[in-house]
Write a protein that holds these residues in place. Structure first.
Motif, mmCIF file in Angstrom:
data_model
loop_
_atom_site.group_PDB
_atom_site.id
_atom_site.type_symbol
_atom_site.label_atom_id
_atom_site.label_comp_id
_atom_site.label_asym_id
_atom_site.label_seq_id
_atom_site.Cartn_x
_atom_site.Cartn_y
_atom_site.Cartn_z
ATOM 1 N N SER A 49 0.819 -1.214 0.000
ATOM 2 C CA SER A 49 0.000 0.000 0.000
ATOM 3 C C SER A 49 0.855 1.267 0.000
ATOM 4 O O SER A 49 0.338 2.356 -0.237
ATOM 5 C CB SER A 49 -0.947 0.007 1.198
ATOM 6 N N GLY A 50 2.137 1.139 0.280
ATOM 7 C CA GLY A 50 3.023 2.301 0.296
ATOM 8 C C GLY A 50 3.905 2.321 1.525
ATOM 9 O O GLY A 50 4.067 1.315 2.207
ATOM 10 N N LEU A 51 4.453 3.474 1.813
ATOM 11 C CA LEU A 51 5.323 3.673 2.967
ATOM 12 C C LEU A 51 4.462 4.167 4.122
ATOM 13 O O LEU A 51 3.653 5.085 3.954
ATOM 14 C CB LEU A 51 6.409 4.691 2.614
ATOM 15 N N THR A 52 4.622 3.568 5.304
ATOM 16 C CA THR A 52 3.759 3.871 6.439
ATOM 17 C C THR A 52 4.569 4.201 7.685
ATOM 18 O O THR A 52 5.562 3.543 7.979
ATOM 19 C CB THR A 52 2.832 2.675 6.752
ATOM 20 N N VAL A 53 4.114 5.213 8.410
ATOM 21 C CA VAL A 53 4.609 5.552 9.740
ATOM 22 C C VAL A 53 3.454 5.290 10.692
ATOM 23 O O VAL A 53 2.328 5.736 10.442
ATOM 24 C CB VAL A 53 5.031 7.034 9.836
ATOM 25 N N SER A 54 3.716 4.565 11.769
ATOM 26 C CA SER A 54 2.667 4.318 12.751
ATOM 27 C C SER A 54 3.247 4.449 14.157
ATOM 28 O O SER A 54 4.422 4.176 14.379
ATOM 29 C CB SER A 54 2.049 2.928 12.555
ATOM 30 N N PHE A 55 2.401 4.882 15.082
ATOM 31 C CA PHE A 55 2.817 5.035 16.482
ATOM 32 C C PHE A 55 1.592 5.266 17.345
ATOM 33 O O PHE A 55 0.522 5.627 16.862
ATOM 34 C CB PHE A 55 3.802 6.201 16.637
ATOM 35 N N SER A 56 1.771 5.050 18.630
ATOM 36 C CA SER A 56 0.714 5.387 19.584
ATOM 37 C C SER A 56 1.236 6.473 20.513
ATOM 38 O O SER A 56 2.444 6.635 20.686
ATOM 39 C CB SER A 56 0.271 4.154 20.370
ATOM 40 N N CYS A 57 0.306 7.221 21.098
ATOM 41 C CA CYS A 57 0.655 8.309 22.002
ATOM 42 C C CYS A 57 -0.266 8.237 23.220
ATOM 43 O O CYS A 57 -1.460 8.534 23.099
ATOM 44 C CB CYS A 57 0.515 9.653 21.286
ATOM 45 N N PRO A 58 0.246 7.824 24.381
ATOM 46 C CA PRO A 58 -0.586 7.747 25.577
ATOM 47 C C PRO A 58 -1.213 9.091 25.981
ATOM 48 O O PRO A 58 -2.322 9.114 26.503
ATOM 49 C CB PRO A 58 0.381 7.258 26.661
ATOM 50 N N PHE A 83 -3.895 5.949 18.414
ATOM 51 C CA PHE A 83 -2.924 5.276 17.557
ATOM 52 C C PHE A 83 -2.993 5.950 16.195
ATOM 53 O O PHE A 83 -4.075 6.135 15.638
ATOM 54 C CB PHE A 83 -3.260 3.787 17.427
ATOM 55 N N TYR A 84 -1.851 6.347 15.667
ATOM 56 C CA TYR A 84 -1.771 7.098 14.417
ATOM 57 C C TYR A 84 -1.080 6.261 13.342
ATOM 58 O O TYR A 84 -0.117 5.546 13.617
ATOM 59 C CB TYR A 84 -0.958 8.377 14.616
ATOM 60 N N LYS A 85 -1.566 6.418 12.119
ATOM 61 C CA LYS A 85 -0.934 5.764 10.968
ATOM 62 C C LYS A 85 -0.980 6.748 9.805
ATOM 63 O O LYS A 85 -2.051 7.247 9.437
ATOM 64 C CB LYS A 85 -1.683 4.482 10.628
ATOM 65 N N LEU A 86 0.180 7.057 9.260
ATOM 66 C CA LEU A 86 0.316 7.936 8.099
ATOM 67 C C LEU A 86 0.882 7.096 6.961
ATOM 68 O O LEU A 86 1.912 6.449 7.121
ATOM 69 C CB LEU A 86 1.264 9.095 8.411
ATOM 70 N N THR A 87 0.196 7.115 5.821
ATOM 71 C CA THR A 87 0.625 6.296 4.690
ATOM 72 C C THR A 87 0.798 7.152 3.456
ATOM 73 O O THR A 87 -0.086 7.920 3.080
ATOM 74 C CB THR A 87 -0.403 5.182 4.393
ATOM 75 N N LYS A 88 1.955 7.025 2.825
ATOM 76 C CA LYS A 88 2.211 7.632 1.520
ATOM 77 C C LYS A 88 1.981 6.521 0.503
ATOM 78 O O LYS A 88 2.787 5.610 0.348
ATOM 79 C CB LYS A 88 3.646 8.170 1.435
ATOM 80 N N PRO A 89 0.795 6.551 -0.163
ATOM 81 C CA PRO A 89 0.474 5.478 -1.107
ATOM 82 C C PRO A 89 1.479 5.392 -2.261
ATOM 83 O O PRO A 89 2.146 6.371 -2.598
ATOM 84 C CB PRO A 89 -0.904 5.881 -1.643
ATOM 85 N N VAL A 90 1.549 4.214 -2.853
ATOM 86 C CA VAL A 90 2.390 4.002 -4.028
ATOM 87 C C VAL A 90 1.655 4.632 -5.211
ATOM 88 O O VAL A 90 0.824 4.016 -5.844
ATOM 89 C CB VAL A 90 2.637 2.505 -4.283
ATOM 90 N N SER A 91 1.928 5.885 -5.429
ATOM 91 C CA SER A 91 1.321 6.614 -6.544
ATOM 92 C C SER A 91 2.213 7.801 -6.850
ATOM 93 O O SER A 91 3.123 8.126 -6.098
ATOM 94 C CB SER A 91 -0.093 7.102 -6.192
#
Length: 124
Positions: A77-86, A91-99
């Motif tokens: 699906s592309g390059l993804t950054v994910s993390f949680s923040c108490p 929970f966050y997920k940022l995705t740069k799609p393959v496009s």
């Protein structure tokens, strides 16, 4: 007693190092993207993620918060950054799609509201 104290001090420093490890965006694109639903600007830099208002005032700075399970990964699906923040309880997920486009997709999982998903256009 000294041995127990030494172990506690060592454990404390280890935990401080793990939570101070912070953010390393790796190969994920840096810049700013606009969440049009909230007029929120997501600023991604090499070592930090911040949420700004459209006047560029800081709304939330993830470098000043505890970020857990930070991960940069690539897939179909592309390059993804994910993390949680108490601090935010999300929970966050940022995705740069393959496009060829410059938009990224923001997904937020939150226990107190429905999950959130938006495509954010690139600003600069």
């Amino acid at each position: 007693m000294k041995k127990t104290l030494f172990i506690l001090v060592l454990l404390t420093f280890s935990l401080m190092f793990l939570s101070a490890e912070g953010i390393d965006m790796g190969d994920f694109p840096v810049g700013t993207w606009l969440d049009p639903n909230y007029d929120a600007v997501w600023e991604l830099s090499v070592e930090n993620i911040r949420i700004l208002d459209t006047s560029e005032n800081v709304y939330f700075d993830f470098s000043e918060a505890t970020v857990e399970d930070f991960d940069v990964s690539g897939g179909m699906s592309g390059l993804t950054v994910s993390f949680s923040c108490p601090e935010t309880g999300k929970f966050y997920k940022l995705t740069k799609p393959v496009s060829m486009g410059t938009a990224i997709v923001l997904e937020i999982e939150r226990s107190d509201y429905p999950d959130y998903r938006v495509e954010m256009p690139f600003r600069k």
